[in-house]
Design a protein around this motif. Structure first.
Motif, mmCIF file in Angstrom:
data_model
loop_
_atom_site.group_PDB
_atom_site.id
_atom_site.type_symbol
_atom_site.label_atom_id
_atom_site.label_comp_id
_atom_site.label_asym_id
_atom_site.label_seq_id
_atom_site.Cartn_x
_atom_site.Cartn_y
_atom_site.Cartn_z
ATOM 1 N N CYS A 102 0.804 -1.331 0.036
ATOM 2 C CA CYS A 102 0.081 0.156 0.158
ATOM 3 C C CYS A 102 0.818 1.370 -0.065
ATOM 4 O O CYS A 102 0.720 2.263 -0.782
ATOM 5 N N SER A 118 -1.065 -5.253 0.977
ATOM 6 C CA SER A 118 -1.976 -4.433 1.443
ATOM 7 C C SER A 118 -2.332 -3.641 0.291
ATOM 8 O O SER A 118 -1.386 -3.513 -0.517
ATOM 9 N N HIS A 175 -5.730 1.428 4.136
ATOM 10 C CA HIS A 175 -5.605 0.208 3.857
ATOM 11 C C HIS A 175 -7.184 -0.524 3.660
ATOM 12 O O HIS A 175 -8.081 -0.395 4.570
ATOM 13 N N THR A 180 -4.774 -5.255 6.864
ATOM 14 C CA THR A 180 -5.836 -4.307 6.711
ATOM 15 C C THR A 180 -6.560 -3.975 7.927
ATOM 16 O O THR A 180 -7.305 -4.401 8.490
#
Length: 389
Positions: free
Chosen positions: A220, A249, A314, A353
């Protein structure tokens, strides 16, 4: 769980509330075992443990640690990684910039991280590496002098010393991963490389860092920075920086139209930072401290219209694109492609997450267990496509 090619996969238990060991252990028994029952009922099941300082102090007591080890054995579970990023409270109260404190300029961060490794060395099975992920030195706004940076490097070397001595004493391979994040002191792969080069200059010829200090690569975070996994991971490997762990992520990716900006109001919260990196039509990058700051900005003030926003929020890995929002799941897929092409580069994978409690209502129609099971299914499917599961 154990995958092929010596890989290990878990979900990070920072998705659940738990600041004391009693609360953390309660979440493992209530949620983690139910997820395990649905995704891995008979084989050894891996746990990605989140321990704040208070929980770590309690778990480090010999009787408590021994009881947890017996529970893991009874449930056929094992711990291979610990999330040592958040030191204190992580749910239900303002976290934002507090999540980086105490940072690596402080002795408190060294003490806490060494404690996590002391625990992990007792928990990780023989023949399995043990990793801890940590803050990317600090948040950029908190670093005001070269002296702070030098102190951070010195403290990280103290931690490397501790990990190396612990590894020798226990026979376990242990390593720490700094986790680059938007607007933090280590934000991009370039900044990370420069920092590691400075670490090496502090102790020329000391090769222990290559074994015990590396990067926790959060998909992410690097996607938000508009980095490609092939280039970012290639750059880190080229400079002999260990990939300690990979966080699977996903972030939000949007074209910030008026309609999208209005819909993004549902993603604002008072708990976590949701840094925004904007790429304009001329290719230039602009960063916003938080989603609220990006939404308050007047687009007409920019000579070039914003083409795309990537938002550090996330979201569940299996989330499908909609008319308004896309995701950066392609960065995860590219990361797994790179892993497939470079066997042995990293054996630790953790789905992360943590934003369950602050997800918009339409994304929480299922229970947290159901969400985690779906994330496993998506992840295992992507790994299987590449022959990794």
């Amino acid at each position: 769980m154990k995958l092929s090619h010596g890989l290990h996969l878990a979900y990070c238990t920072n998705i659940h509330r738990g600041e004391t060991w009693g609360q953390t252990f309660g979440a493992l028994k209530k949620y983690t075992l139910e997820v395990r029952r649905q995704v891995c009922p008979s084989d050894p099941y891996a746990i990605g443990l989140r321990l704040g300082y208070e929980a770590a102090k309690e778990l480090s007591q010999p009787a408590t640690l021994s009881a947890f080890q017996k529970w893991l054995e009874k449930e056929n579970c094992y711990v291979f990684t610990i999330n040592g990023f958040p030191y204190g409270t992580f749910h239900g109260a303002r976290v934002k910039e507090l999540v980086y404190q105490p940072d690596w300029t402080t002795p408190e961060r060294v003490e806490y991280t060494n404690l996590l490794f002391d625990i992990l060395a007792q928990l990780v099975p023989d023949g399995v590496d043990g990793s801890v992920s940590t803050v990317p030195v600090s948040y950029k706004e908190l670093i005001n002098s070269d002296r702070q940076v030098r102190e951070a490097r010195k403290n990280l070397w103290k931690c490397v010393d501790h990990i190396e001595q612990l590894s020798r004493a226990t026979g376990k391979k242990l390593h720490l991963g700094l986790e680059p994040e938007p607007l933090c002191y280590l934000e991009t792969s370039d900044e990370t490389v420069r920092f590691f080069e400075d670490m090496r200059k502090d102790r020329p010829g000391d090769l222990r860092m290559e074994d015990h200090l590396g990067v926790n690569y959060d998909c992410c975070h690097l996607a938000v920075e508009f980095e490609s996994p092939h280039e970012a991971l290639g750059r880190l490997q080229q400079h002999k920086i260990r990939i300690s762990k990979i966080h699977l992520s996903s972030a939000l990716k949007v074209h910030p139209t008026a309609e999208v900006r209005e819909a993004l109001q549902a993603y604002k919260d008072d708990i976590y930072f949701h840094q925004v990196v904007e790429r304009s039509s001329d290719g230039k990058i602009h960063r916003f401290r938080d989603l609220e700051n990006a939404l308050q900005a007047d687009p007409s003030e920019h000579p070039h219209l914003p083409e795309e926003w990537r938002i550090h929020f996330h979201i569940p890995l299996h989330t499908q694109p909609s008319e308004l929002f896309e995701t950066t799941s392609d960065h995860i897929e590219g990361t797994l492609d790179y892993v497939k092409q470079h066997p042995g580069m990293c054996s630790h994978f953790e789905m992360e997450t943590y934003t369950w409690e602050v997800l918009p209502a339409e994304m929480k129609r299922r229970s947290v267990v159901d969400q985690l099971v779906e994330e496993y299914r998506w992840t295992l499917g992507e790994l299987a496509k590449r022959g990794l599961a």
